[in-house]
Scaffold this motif. Sequence first.
Motif, PDB file in Angstrom:
ATOM      1  N   ALA A 180      43.778  70.534  -2.704  1.00 42.91           N
ATOM      2  CA  ALA A 180      44.163  69.456  -3.619  1.00 42.91           C
ATOM      3  C   ALA A 180      43.135  69.317  -4.735  1.00 42.91           C
ATOM      4  O   ALA A 180      41.976  69.714  -4.598  1.00 42.91           O
ATOM      5  CB  ALA A 180      44.309  68.151  -2.861  1.00 42.91           C
ATOM      6  N   THR A 181      43.573  68.725  -5.827  1.00 38.82           N
ATOM      7  CA  THR A 181      42.681  68.467  -6.960  1.00 38.82           C
ATOM      8  C   THR A 181      42.447  66.976  -7.192  1.00 38.82           C
ATOM      9  O   THR A 181      41.696  66.604  -8.089  1.00 38.82           O
ATOM     10  CB  THR A 181      43.243  69.079  -8.255  1.00 38.82           C
ATOM     11  OG1 THR A 181      44.535  68.517  -8.509  1.00 38.82           O
ATOM     12  CG2 THR A 181      43.376  70.586  -8.122  1.00 38.82           C
ATOM     13  N   ASN A 182      43.092  66.136  -6.391  1.00 39.60           N
ATOM     14  CA  ASN A 182      42.871  64.690  -6.467  1.00 39.60           C
ATOM     15  C   ASN A 182      43.363  64.048  -5.174  1.00 39.60           C
ATOM     16  O   ASN A 182      44.001  64.716  -4.339  1.00 39.60           O
ATOM     17  CB  ASN A 182      43.577  64.070  -7.692  1.00 39.60           C
ATOM     18  CG  ASN A 182      45.059  64.416  -7.758  1.00 39.60           C
ATOM     19  OD1 ASN A 182      45.749  64.480  -6.747  1.00 39.60           O
ATOM     20  ND2 ASN A 182      45.559  64.654  -8.965  1.00 39.60           N
ATOM     21  N   LYS A 183      43.063  62.767  -5.001  1.00 44.17           N
ATOM     22  CA  LYS A 183      43.435  62.078  -3.764  1.00 44.17           C
ATOM     23  C   LYS A 183      44.943  61.984  -3.598  1.00 44.17           C
ATOM     24  O   LYS A 183      45.439  61.865  -2.471  1.00 44.17           O
ATOM     25  CB  LYS A 183      42.801  60.684  -3.741  1.00 44.17           C
ATOM     26  CG  LYS A 183      41.282  60.709  -3.599  1.00 44.17           C
ATOM     27  CD  LYS A 183      40.711  59.302  -3.530  1.00 44.17           C
ATOM     28  CE  LYS A 183      39.184  59.350  -3.374  1.00 44.17           C
ATOM     29  NZ  LYS A 183      38.590  57.988  -3.327  1.00 44.17           N
ATOM     30  N   ASP A 218      45.660  69.294   3.512  1.00 43.29           N
ATOM     31  CA  ASP A 218      45.216  69.314   2.116  1.00 43.29           C
ATOM     32  C   ASP A 218      44.597  67.992   1.663  1.00 43.29           C
ATOM     33  O   ASP A 218      44.648  67.648   0.474  1.00 43.29           O
ATOM     34  CB  ASP A 218      46.361  69.712   1.182  1.00 43.29           C
ATOM     35  CG  ASP A 218      47.476  68.678   1.126  1.00 43.29           C
ATOM     36  OD1 ASP A 218      47.513  67.788   1.991  1.00 43.29           O
ATOM     37  OD2 ASP A 218      48.326  68.771   0.201  1.00 43.29           O
ATOM     38  N   SER A 219      43.985  67.269   2.591  1.00 39.20           N
ATOM     39  CA  SER A 219      43.254  66.064   2.190  1.00 39.20           C
ATOM     40  C   SER A 219      42.183  66.444   1.164  1.00 39.20           C
ATOM     41  O   SER A 219      41.497  67.453   1.317  1.00 39.20           O
ATOM     42  CB  SER A 219      42.605  65.401   3.399  1.00 39.20           C
ATOM     43  OG  SER A 219      43.584  64.987   4.327  1.00 39.20           O
ATOM     44  N   VAL A 225      34.209  73.162  -1.545  1.00 39.50           N
ATOM     45  CA  VAL A 225      34.166  74.129  -2.637  1.00 39.50           C
ATOM     46  C   VAL A 225      35.560  74.456  -3.160  1.00 39.50           C
ATOM     47  O   VAL A 225      35.779  74.531  -4.379  1.00 39.50           O
ATOM     48  CB  VAL A 225      33.429  75.409  -2.188  1.00 39.50           C
ATOM     49  CG1 VAL A 225      33.520  76.493  -3.256  1.00 39.50           C
ATOM     50  CG2 VAL A 225      31.971  75.095  -1.879  1.00 39.50           C
ATOM     51  N   GLY A 226      36.519  74.644  -2.265  1.00 38.12           N
ATOM     52  CA  GLY A 226      37.868  74.974  -2.716  1.00 38.12           C
ATOM     53  C   GLY A 226      38.471  73.873  -3.568  1.00 38.12           C
ATOM     54  O   GLY A 226      39.083  74.143  -4.614  1.00 38.12           O
TER      55      GLY A 226
END
Length: 371
Positions: A180-183, A218-219, A225-226
């Motif tokens: 994920a890129t955000n919450k 995907d939390s 790093v990912g």
Amino acid sequence: MELLEWHREQQEAKLSGRYITLQDIEPLLKQYEDNGEVSVIGRSVNKDTIYMYRTGQGPKKVLMWSQMHGNESTTTKAVMDLLKFLKEENAVARRILEQCTLYIIPMLNPDGARAYTRVNAVNIDLNRDAADISQPESFALRRVFDEIAPDFCFNLHDQRTIFNTGDSPKPATLSFLSPATNKERSITPPRKKSMEVIAAVNTVLQRHIPGQVGRYDDSFNINCVGDSFQTLGVPTLLFEAGHYPEDYNRDMTRQYVFRALLAALQYVADHPVSGEGYEAYFDIPENGKQFFDILIREFPITIAGEVVLKDIGILYKEELRDCKIVFTPYIEEIGDLQGFYGHKTYSASEKTLPSIEEKNLETSTLLKLFL
């Protein structure tokens, strides 16, 4: 030759088991210098060398790293098999090297590898150090990332034996994640691209290990790093090597990791990867946590003078002893474990057994009754 057949016959024979250290891979890297370039990108806390291997001449840049966690060595073995394969004169290797330039860090955490620990020499989890970049190993990876500006990142790990696929009784032999890129876990363009590649890899793996590929949680955690790299706009794929039946040394899993790496690289080499094919990623079932290494059903236990039948879930702890990994069983849970599975399952009802007081339950005693 079919790729798994090649692996069974040609895999790097000098690497085996779970305990893989820098001293194991250093001489192997030198064997491949005529097919690429070996460079030093940094030093660990204990001043061990962190190497990177570059090969290929293509415009698509792929950065991958293994053994960020020192006790997760399966992908390191598969990466060294990949280097051997890429040196072969075959159409698959040529196509990948024509279309891609690969930057491979086979062991990011050599101190943790030697101690067989998840963390580095000062007890820092490098996969929780992406924001702070407080460790020399983290700095080396981030500097390479910034300098290369990769088009894709492969983050290579091992996962525990507890994972199954969905609610099925099949182990998650490999799991993948588009971080994920955000919450809110928004489906951003870089996520779509990594999802598309993972979906293509899953299609290949289903021919070999049907039902044994899972999708990792995907939390969002910007310290991972990912998550960090994907947030920076670079499609990042998390590979998790898991359990294959009767394969605690992960030699079978190793070949499927190798096959997955090739499938990912082939797809990147042969496709523009726009993200349009991302939806098939969600056909991969999420990982469950429903496995024990050993599950004993309906064992008679005395509690407050009364005999009750309870299930006992046992897990293995991996311990380094004399440069070998020993799997030490311990009781993880006692109770009603319906809905759980065992990599080995025993039924106490099939034996005539005396009851044991709960406080006196010992793993070694239990296993002697069944093994």
